[in-house]
Design a protein around this motif. Structure first.
Motif, PDB file in Angstrom:
ATOM      1  N   ALA A  45      -3.614 -17.034   9.778  1.00  7.97           N
ATOM      2  CA  ALA A  45      -3.058 -16.060  10.698  1.00  7.97           C
ATOM      3  C   ALA A  45      -4.116 -15.003  10.997  1.00  7.97           C
ATOM      4  O   ALA A  45      -4.921 -14.651  10.140  1.00  7.97           O
ATOM      5  CB  ALA A  45      -1.825 -15.406  10.090  1.00  7.97           C
ATOM      6  N   ALA A  46      -4.089 -14.522  12.221  1.00  6.97           N
ATOM      7  CA  ALA A  46      -5.003 -13.449  12.602  1.00  6.97           C
ATOM      8  C   ALA A  46      -4.658 -12.207  11.782  1.00  6.97           C
ATOM      9  O   ALA A  46      -3.519 -12.025  11.362  1.00  6.97           O
ATOM     10  CB  ALA A  46      -4.856 -13.158  14.083  1.00  6.97           C
ATOM     11  N   PRO A  47      -5.626 -11.351  11.547  1.00 10.06           N
ATOM     12  CA  PRO A  47      -5.329 -10.141  10.783  1.00 10.06           C
ATOM     13  C   PRO A  47      -4.403  -9.215  11.583  1.00 10.06           C
ATOM     14  O   PRO A  47      -4.392  -9.236  12.801  1.00 10.06           O
ATOM     15  CB  PRO A  47      -6.697  -9.496  10.578  1.00 10.06           C
ATOM     16  N   MET A  48      -3.658  -8.419  10.859  1.00 15.77           N
ATOM     17  CA  MET A  48      -2.757  -7.462  11.483  1.00 15.77           C
ATOM     18  C   MET A  48      -3.566  -6.246  11.930  1.00 15.77           C
ATOM     19  O   MET A  48      -4.525  -5.855  11.263  1.00 15.77           O
ATOM     20  CB  MET A  48      -1.681  -7.015  10.496  1.00 15.77           C
ATOM     21  N   THR A  49      -3.145  -5.646  13.031  1.00 16.55           N
ATOM     22  CA  THR A  49      -3.725  -4.405  13.518  1.00 16.55           C
ATOM     23  C   THR A  49      -2.810  -3.269  13.092  1.00 16.55           C
ATOM     24  O   THR A  49      -1.602  -3.330  13.311  1.00 16.55           O
ATOM     25  CB  THR A  49      -3.850  -4.428  15.054  1.00 16.55           C
ATOM     26  N   THR A  50      -3.363  -2.236  12.478  1.00 16.55           N
ATOM     27  CA  THR A  50      -2.570  -1.089  12.059  1.00 16.55           C
ATOM     28  C   THR A  50      -2.528  -0.075  13.193  1.00 16.55           C
ATOM     29  O   THR A  50      -3.573   0.368  13.681  1.00 16.55           O
ATOM     30  CB  THR A  50      -3.170  -0.431  10.801  1.00 16.55           C
ATOM     31  N   LEU A  62       3.294   0.896  11.143  1.00 13.16           N
ATOM     32  CA  LEU A  62       3.464  -0.339  11.914  1.00 13.16           C
ATOM     33  C   LEU A  62       2.149  -1.094  11.944  1.00 13.16           C
ATOM     34  O   LEU A  62       1.093  -0.527  12.239  1.00 13.16           O
ATOM     35  CB  LEU A  62       3.903  -0.030  13.352  1.00 13.16           C
ATOM     36  N   GLN A  63       2.232  -2.378  11.606  1.00 13.22           N
ATOM     37  CA  GLN A  63       1.119  -3.304  11.782  1.00 13.22           C
ATOM     38  C   GLN A  63       1.627  -4.406  12.693  1.00 13.22           C
ATOM     39  O   GLN A  63       2.806  -4.765  12.651  1.00 13.22           O
ATOM     40  CB  GLN A  63       0.655  -3.889  10.454  1.00 13.22           C
ATOM     41  N   ILE A  78       5.011 -12.091  18.813  1.00  8.53           N
ATOM     42  CA  ILE A  78       4.294 -10.921  18.327  1.00  8.53           C
ATOM     43  C   ILE A  78       4.944 -10.523  17.005  1.00  8.53           C
ATOM     44  O   ILE A  78       6.149 -10.276  16.952  1.00  8.53           O
ATOM     45  CB  ILE A  78       4.350  -9.757  19.334  1.00  8.53           C
ATOM     46  N   VAL A  79       4.151 -10.503  15.942  1.00  7.00           N
ATOM     47  CA  VAL A  79       4.652 -10.169  14.614  1.00  7.00           C
ATOM     48  C   VAL A  79       4.503  -8.665  14.403  1.00  7.00           C
ATOM     49  O   VAL A  79       3.421  -8.116  14.587  1.00  7.00           O
ATOM     50  CB  VAL A  79       3.892 -10.948  13.517  1.00  7.00           C
ATOM     51  N   LEU A  80       5.612  -8.016  14.041  1.00 12.05           N
ATOM     52  CA  LEU A  80       5.628  -6.586  13.749  1.00 12.05           C
ATOM     53  C   LEU A  80       5.988  -6.414  12.285  1.00 12.05           C
ATOM     54  O   LEU A  80       6.951  -7.014  11.804  1.00 12.05           O
ATOM     55  CB  LEU A  80       6.668  -5.866  14.608  1.00 12.05           C
ATOM     56  N   GLN A  81       5.232  -5.591  11.566  1.00 11.36           N
ATOM     57  CA  GLN A  81       5.502  -5.333  10.151  1.00 11.36           C
ATOM     58  C   GLN A  81       5.639  -3.832   9.952  1.00 11.36           C
ATOM     59  O   GLN A  81       4.747  -3.069  10.306  1.00 11.36           O
ATOM     60  CB  GLN A  81       4.359  -5.877   9.302  1.00 11.36           C
ATOM     61  N   PHE A  82       6.782  -3.420   9.390  1.00 12.75           N
ATOM     62  CA  PHE A  82       7.092  -2.006   9.204  1.00 12.75           C
ATOM     63  C   PHE A  82       7.117  -1.662   7.711  1.00 12.75           C
ATOM     64  O   PHE A  82       7.725  -2.379   6.929  1.00 12.75           O
ATOM     65  CB  PHE A  82       8.463  -1.681   9.807  1.00 12.75           C
ATOM     66  N   ASP A  83       6.481  -0.549   7.347  1.00 19.20           N
ATOM     67  CA  ASP A  83       6.462  -0.049   5.973  1.00 19.20           C
ATOM     68  C   ASP A  83       6.744   1.452   5.993  1.00 19.20           C
ATOM     69  O   ASP A  83       6.688   2.087   7.047  1.00 19.20           O
ATOM     70  CB  ASP A  83       5.081  -0.264   5.339  1.00 19.20           C
ATOM     71  N   ASP A  84       6.984   2.003   4.819  1.00 16.83           N
ATOM     72  CA  ASP A  84       7.151   3.447   4.619  1.00 16.83           C
ATOM     73  C   ASP A  84       8.422   4.008   5.248  1.00 16.83           C
ATOM     74  O   ASP A  84       8.425   5.134   5.755  1.00 16.83           O
ATOM     75  CB  ASP A  84       5.924   4.234   5.112  1.00 16.83           C
ATOM     76  N   VAL A  85       9.510   3.236   5.207  1.00 18.14           N
ATOM     77  CA  VAL A  85      10.802   3.767   5.638  1.00 18.14           C
ATOM     78  C   VAL A  85      11.360   4.522   4.439  1.00 18.14           C
ATOM     79  O   VAL A  85      11.729   3.924   3.435  1.00 18.14           O
ATOM     80  CB  VAL A  85      11.766   2.648   6.094  1.00 18.14           C
ATOM     81  N   THR A  86      11.389   5.850   4.545  1.00 14.48           N
ATOM     82  CA  THR A  86      11.770   6.689   3.414  1.00 14.48           C
ATOM     83  C   THR A  86      13.123   7.369   3.579  1.00 14.48           C
ATOM     84  O   THR A  86      13.698   7.815   2.596  1.00 14.48           O
ATOM     85  CB  THR A  86      10.703   7.784   3.183  1.00 14.48           C
ATOM     86  N   ASP A  87      13.622   7.474   4.800  1.00 19.18           N
ATOM     87  CA  ASP A  87      14.914   8.118   5.030  1.00 19.18           C
ATOM     88  C   ASP A  87      16.014   7.253   4.416  1.00 19.18           C
ATOM     89  O   ASP A  87      16.019   6.030   4.618  1.00 19.18           O
ATOM     90  CB  ASP A  87      15.154   8.300   6.529  1.00 19.18           C
ATOM     91  N   PRO A  88      16.959   7.840   3.662  1.00 20.71           N
ATOM     92  CA  PRO A  88      18.030   7.055   3.041  1.00 20.71           C
ATOM     93  C   PRO A  88      18.879   6.274   4.054  1.00 20.71           C
ATOM     94  O   PRO A  88      19.474   5.262   3.715  1.00 20.71           O
ATOM     95  CB  PRO A  88      18.899   8.099   2.330  1.00 20.71           C
ATOM     96  N   GLU A  89      18.892   6.736   5.296  1.00 19.53           N
ATOM     97  CA  GLU A  89      19.649   6.030   6.336  1.00 19.53           C
ATOM     98  C   GLU A  89      18.800   4.987   7.055  1.00 19.53           C
ATOM     99  O   GLU A  89      19.267   4.344   7.992  1.00 19.53           O
ATOM    100  CB  GLU A  89      20.230   7.034   7.321  1.00 19.53           C
ATOM    101  N   GLY A 141      15.110  11.780  12.526  1.00 22.79           N
ATOM    102  CA  GLY A 141      14.958  12.695  13.647  1.00 22.79           C
ATOM    103  C   GLY A 141      13.560  12.736  14.250  1.00 22.79           C
ATOM    104  O   GLY A 141      13.359  13.331  15.298  1.00 22.79           O
ATOM    105  N   ALA A 142      12.568  12.130  13.609  1.00 23.08           N
ATOM    106  CA  ALA A 142      11.205  12.086  14.146  1.00 23.08           C
ATOM    107  C   ALA A 142      10.977  10.719  14.805  1.00 23.08           C
ATOM    108  O   ALA A 142      11.558   9.721  14.393  1.00 23.08           O
ATOM    109  CB  ALA A 142      10.188  12.309  13.038  1.00 23.08           C
ATOM    110  N   SER A 143      10.126  10.700  15.821  1.00 19.05           N
ATOM    111  CA  SER A 143       9.887   9.466  16.565  1.00 19.05           C
ATOM    112  C   SER A 143       8.407   9.147  16.664  1.00 19.05           C
ATOM    113  O   SER A 143       7.564  10.033  16.617  1.00 19.05           O
ATOM    114  CB  SER A 143      10.458   9.581  17.980  1.00 19.05           C
ATOM    115  N   SER A 144       8.135   7.860  16.842  1.00 18.30           N
ATOM    116  CA  SER A 144       6.785   7.356  17.090  1.00 18.30           C
ATOM    117  C   SER A 144       6.871   6.378  18.249  1.00 18.30           C
ATOM    118  O   SER A 144       7.891   5.722  18.436  1.00 18.30           O
ATOM    119  CB  SER A 144       6.236   6.591  15.889  1.00 18.30           C
ATOM    120  N   ALA A 145       5.792   6.269  18.994  1.00 22.25           N
ATOM    121  CA  ALA A 145       5.695   5.279  20.065  1.00 22.25           C
ATOM    122  C   ALA A 145       4.368   4.555  19.916  1.00 22.25           C
ATOM    123  O   ALA A 145       3.322   5.180  19.774  1.00 22.25           O
ATOM    124  CB  ALA A 145       5.789   5.950  21.424  1.00 22.25           C
ATOM    125  N   VAL A 146       4.429   3.231  19.915  1.00 22.64           N
ATOM    126  CA  VAL A 146       3.227   2.406  19.799  1.00 22.64           C
ATOM    127  C   VAL A 146       3.277   1.384  20.920  1.00 22.64           C
ATOM    128  O   VAL A 146       4.322   0.777  21.172  1.00 22.64           O
ATOM    129  CB  VAL A 146       3.168   1.679  18.436  1.00 22.64           C
TER     130      VAL A 146
END
Length: 180
Positions: A45-50, A62-63, A78-89, A141-146
């Motif tokens: 597999a191709a390497p993931m882009t961070t 997001l990678q 397109i493979v999306l990998q999400f880490d660091d979800v810290t909010d309890p919800e 309550g915070a947002s990101s756009a990639v």
């Protein structure tokens, strides 16, 4: 390093598992029923882009990687990998595509807290050129756009900026461009 052959095979097998279908998250029943690729296959597999994170963003890492060469009218995973979800919800993801690119399947994902979530999103290019899969992540309550670039064929190369980069007091940068 000295690895035993069984450990090497286990690592290789884990690297070869793919998640098929539109927006198949690892908690999704469709993903659990996915057939792993043949263990003897020589596919890498191709390497993931961070994706870069800005201060004040959602904090979710997001990678991504485009798993095929995009072609007009053909599905591109397109493979999306999400880490660091810290909010309890947890966190939510909304997907949208630029004109010329269509998303097949769900355009929203729910990310559970404390877990890595991998999803495969399938897009179809409707024309040659550069289009983007836009990934909007919200957590606490915070947002990101990639924007994930999808270059189909050789048409419409990316435009070079004729602007000037100017740092802002809040740490962001703006590109100012002359109006013609």
């Amino acid at each position: 390093m000295n690895f035993r052959p069984n450990a090497m095979m286990a690592i290789a097998c884990l690297a070869l598992v793919a998640l098929p279908g539109p927006a198949a998250a690892d908690g999704d029943p469709a993903a659990r029923s996915a057939k792993p690729r043949h263990p003897g296959a020589q596919h890498r597999a191709a390497p993931m882009t961070t994706a870069p994170q800005k201060p004040g963003s959602s904090g979710v890492k997001l990678q991504y990687r485009v798993d095929a060469v995009p072609r007009v009218g053909q599905a591109t995973p397109i493979v999306l990998q999400f880490d660091d979800v810290t909010d309890p919800e947890g966190a939510t993801v909304r997907l949208s595509a630029d004109r010329g690119l269509a998303i097949q399947g769900d355009s929203t994902l729910a990310l559970p807290p404390g877990k890595r979530t991998t999803a495969t999103v399938t897009v179809v290019s409707e024309s040659e050129g550069l289009a983007y899969l836009n990934v909007f992540i919200t957590q606490g309550g915070a947002s990101s756009a990639v924007s994930v670039p999808v270059q189909t064929g050789t048409g419409a190369p990316a435009l070079k900026s004729s602007g000037e980069m100017k740092p802002q007091p809040d740490g962001d940068s703006l590109i100012t461009m002359p109006v013609k």
